[in-house]
Design a protein around this motif. Sequence first.
Motif, PDB file in Angstrom:
ATOM      1  N   GLU A  77       0.836  -1.195   0.000  1.00  0.00           N
ATOM      2  CA  GLU A  77       0.000   0.000   0.000  1.00  0.00           C
ATOM      3  C   GLU A  77       0.872   1.246   0.000  1.00  0.00           C
ATOM      4  OE1 GLU A  77      -3.647   1.973   2.639  1.00  0.00           O
ATOM      5  OE2 GLU A  77      -2.793   0.026   3.189  1.00  0.00           O
ATOM      6  N   GLY A  78       0.570   2.161  -0.898  1.00  0.00           N
ATOM      7  CA  GLY A  78       1.338   3.396  -0.987  1.00  0.00           C
ATOM      8  C   GLY A  78       2.448   3.367  -2.002  1.00  0.00           C
ATOM      9  N   LEU A  79       2.683   2.209  -2.637  1.00  0.00           N
ATOM     10  CA  LEU A  79       3.678   2.101  -3.702  1.00  0.00           C
ATOM     11  C   LEU A  79       2.995   1.649  -4.982  1.00  0.00           C
ATOM     12  CD1 LEU A  79       6.694   0.235  -1.992  1.00  0.00           C
ATOM     13  CD2 LEU A  79       6.320   2.706  -2.192  1.00  0.00           C
ATOM     14  N   VAL A  80       3.508   2.087  -6.116  1.00  0.00           N
ATOM     15  CA  VAL A  80       3.015   1.617  -7.403  1.00  0.00           C
ATOM     16  C   VAL A  80       4.216   1.358  -8.314  1.00  0.00           C
ATOM     17  CG1 VAL A  80       2.745   3.967  -8.331  1.00  0.00           C
ATOM     18  CG2 VAL A  80       1.452   2.072  -9.323  1.00  0.00           C
ATOM     19  N   LEU A  81       4.197   0.213  -8.983  1.00  0.00           N
ATOM     20  CA  LEU A  81       5.261  -0.115  -9.921  1.00  0.00           C
ATOM     21  C   LEU A  81       5.032   0.687 -11.197  1.00  0.00           C
ATOM     22  CD1 LEU A  81       7.769  -1.866 -10.452  1.00  0.00           C
ATOM     23  CD2 LEU A  81       6.233  -3.592 -11.420  1.00  0.00           C
ATOM     24  N   GLN A 105      10.243  -7.901 -21.307  1.00  0.00           N
ATOM     25  CA  GLN A 105       9.337  -6.767 -21.465  1.00  0.00           C
ATOM     26  C   GLN A 105       7.891  -7.248 -21.593  1.00  0.00           C
ATOM     27  OE1 GLN A 105      10.699  -4.584 -24.865  1.00  0.00           O
ATOM     28  NE2 GLN A 105      12.625  -3.927 -23.906  1.00  0.00           N
ATOM     29  N   ALA A 106       7.699  -8.285 -22.403  1.00  0.00           N
ATOM     30  CA  ALA A 106       6.353  -8.830 -22.584  1.00  0.00           C
ATOM     31  C   ALA A 106       5.836  -9.426 -21.281  1.00  0.00           C
ATOM     32  CB  ALA A 106       6.367  -9.884 -23.687  1.00  0.00           C
ATOM     33  N   GLN A 107       6.701 -10.087 -20.539  1.00  0.00           N
ATOM     34  CA  GLN A 107       6.309 -10.668 -19.259  1.00  0.00           C
ATOM     35  C   GLN A 107       5.872  -9.570 -18.283  1.00  0.00           C
ATOM     36  OE1 GLN A 107       9.483 -12.761 -17.272  1.00  0.00           O
ATOM     37  NE2 GLN A 107       8.274 -13.137 -15.413  1.00  0.00           N
ATOM     38  N   ALA A 108       6.642  -8.494 -18.218  1.00  0.00           N
ATOM     39  CA  ALA A 108       6.300  -7.391 -17.307  1.00  0.00           C
ATOM     40  C   ALA A 108       4.963  -6.771 -17.676  1.00  0.00           C
ATOM     41  CB  ALA A 108       7.400  -6.345 -17.330  1.00  0.00           C
ATOM     42  N   ARG A 109       4.730  -6.553 -18.966  1.00  0.00           N
ATOM     43  CA  ARG A 109       3.453  -5.959 -19.408  1.00  0.00           C
ATOM     44  C   ARG A 109       2.283  -6.892 -19.117  1.00  0.00           C
ATOM     45  NH1 ARG A 109       6.651  -4.113 -24.134  1.00  0.00           N
ATOM     46  NH2 ARG A 109       6.809  -1.841 -24.022  1.00  0.00           N
ATOM     47  N   ALA A 110       2.499  -8.213 -19.266  1.00  0.00           N
ATOM     48  CA  ALA A 110       1.428  -9.172 -18.999  1.00  0.00           C
ATOM     49  C   ALA A 110       1.070  -9.190 -17.522  1.00  0.00           C
ATOM     50  CB  ALA A 110       1.836 -10.560 -19.478  1.00  0.00           C
ATOM     51  N   PRO A 112      -0.145  -4.586 -16.373  1.00  0.00           N
ATOM     52  CA  PRO A 112      -0.561  -3.940 -17.628  1.00  0.00           C
ATOM     53  C   PRO A 112      -0.292  -2.442 -17.697  1.00  0.00           C
ATOM     54  CG  PRO A 112      -2.232  -5.487 -16.886  1.00  0.00           C
ATOM     55  CD  PRO A 112      -1.241  -5.372 -15.775  1.00  0.00           C
ATOM     56  N   ASP A 113      -0.240  -1.762 -16.549  1.00  0.00           N
ATOM     57  CA  ASP A 113      -0.050  -0.316 -16.556  1.00  0.00           C
ATOM     58  C   ASP A 113       1.418   0.108 -16.482  1.00  0.00           C
ATOM     59  OD1 ASP A 113      -2.804   0.103 -16.642  1.00  0.00           O
ATOM     60  OD2 ASP A 113      -2.979   0.025 -14.455  1.00  0.00           O
ATOM     61  N   VAL A 114       2.320  -0.861 -16.394  1.00  0.00           N
ATOM     62  CA  VAL A 114       3.724  -0.516 -16.219  1.00  0.00           C
ATOM     63  C   VAL A 114       4.306   0.070 -17.509  1.00  0.00           C
ATOM     64  CG1 VAL A 114       4.819  -2.697 -16.958  1.00  0.00           C
ATOM     65  CG2 VAL A 114       5.839  -1.350 -15.111  1.00  0.00           C
ATOM     66  N   ARG A 115       5.226   1.005 -17.329  1.00  0.00           N
ATOM     67  CA  ARG A 115       5.978   1.528 -18.459  1.00  0.00           C
ATOM     68  C   ARG A 115       7.299   0.767 -18.576  1.00  0.00           C
ATOM     69  NH1 ARG A 115       6.251   7.917 -17.808  1.00  0.00           N
ATOM     70  NH2 ARG A 115       6.993   7.377 -15.716  1.00  0.00           N
ATOM     71  N   ILE A 116       7.826   0.690 -19.782  1.00  0.00           N
ATOM     72  CA  ILE A 116       9.064  -0.045 -20.039  1.00  0.00           C
ATOM     73  C   ILE A 116      10.151   0.931 -20.457  1.00  0.00           C
ATOM     74  CG2 ILE A 116      10.197  -1.819 -21.437  1.00  0.00           C
ATOM     75  CD1 ILE A 116       8.150  -2.961 -19.505  1.00  0.00           C
ATOM     76  N   ALA A 117      11.330   0.757 -19.888  1.00  0.00           N
ATOM     77  CA  ALA A 117      12.531   1.455 -20.332  1.00  0.00           C
ATOM     78  C   ALA A 117      13.553   0.402 -20.734  1.00  0.00           C
ATOM     79  CB  ALA A 117      13.090   2.349 -19.227  1.00  0.00           C
ATOM     80  N   THR A 118      14.313   0.687 -21.751  1.00  0.00           N
ATOM     81  CA  THR A 118      15.257  -0.313 -22.255  1.00  0.00           C
ATOM     82  C   THR A 118      16.648  -0.176 -21.651  1.00  0.00           C
ATOM     83  OG1 THR A 118      15.807   1.097 -24.147  1.00  0.00           O
ATOM     84  CG2 THR A 118      14.030  -0.520 -24.444  1.00  0.00           C
ATOM     85  N   SER A 119      16.883   0.891 -20.895  1.00  0.00           N
ATOM     86  CA  SER A 119      18.199   1.084 -20.286  1.00  0.00           C
ATOM     87  C   SER A 119      18.063   1.902 -19.016  1.00  0.00           C
ATOM     88  CB  SER A 119      19.139   1.814 -21.253  1.00  0.00           C
ATOM     89  OG  SER A 119      18.716   3.151 -21.441  1.00  0.00           O
TER      90      SER A 119
END
Length: 370
Positions: free
Chosen positions: A33-37, A48-53, A56-63
């Motif tokens: 509670e109080g944190l969001v990924l 990247q696909a695993q994280a999005r699955a 679903p609301d997470v953003r991806i950075a490549t570096s």
Amino acid sequence: MNVTAPASPLRVGLIGYGLAGSVFHAPLVAATEGLVLDTVVTSDPARQAQARAEFPDVRIATSAAELWDRAGGGDGDADALDLVVIASPNKTHVPLATTALTAGIPVVVDKPLAATAAEARELAALAERTGTFLSVFQNRRWDNDFLTLRRLLADGELGEIQRFESRFERWRPQLKGGWRESGAPEEIGGLLYDLGSHVVDQALVLFGPAVRVYAETDTRRPGAETDDDTFIAVTHANGVRSHLYVSATTAQLGPRMRVLGSRAGYVKYGLDPQEGALREGLRPRTDVLWGEEPPHMWGRLGSGESPLTGGGTPVPTEHGDYPAYYAAVAAALREGGPAPVTALEAAHCLDVLEAARRSSRDGVAVEIGA
């Protein structure tokens, strides 16, 4: 009547989505509670696909560089981050943590914090100079057996402790590959720094500073490049002796803990179930039995007879509580309290690991703080 609006959740950036990032950090952050990924950093398309699955609301950075650009925003910046978690390979921990702390970004670093105690102390000093939060992820302080033993010690059930035996053993006769099994010194691989970070940290929390270390490290599996079977003997300043075992080559697993005191002993078999639950996709917020262990796995307290032949009394195991770590992190960031695990505590652990490496190499016991 004035109603205080709830604080916005703290946004977390996670660097690395391998075992540590995907199994431990991401689920535990999301369950707090109080944190969001907010952002996951990985250049691997499958991860990247695993994280999005999974989120679903997470953003991806490549570096990491892309993450730093996002994280540096000011108050109200839509891209600003409140915490960065470093769960990437060990060799990246110090440079990434240095970048975060220099920029004033609060940071959690997976264990081991660094390759040396000196580096850990430098990070602690940098955090102090910049006034930036720094903590080390030592989740095994919230294992069920460790919490149960702390309760028994507080209640005086064992009397004066004489010896603490702790085992983190596995049967993995085949190599899996990857940096954790690399013999390159810069990778900081091997079980001494991997599982050894857990058992040494637990021993120091329970019984205080180490003054003497003796170790035997072996590389047993064909093709292995670094230690996969290690024993560490620690003498604590208060006289307690800790015998710690970490292994990937144990065909018959010993007790997870055996603690011997002047009044009684406590023996516990089996690992805490939380890691297995996380690997299976269970989550703390949705699993109502989170951290609970069935009675047939409880340890036994007694004297004079082996628990395997019926000796001793079953001791209900405390619920394991990995979520408590990130709950404490959130509280510290919100309220300015202490980190749940500090960089200086990690440095003390690394003092022991470095001494163990020297002891094994030279065949002698190594004094600490002499």
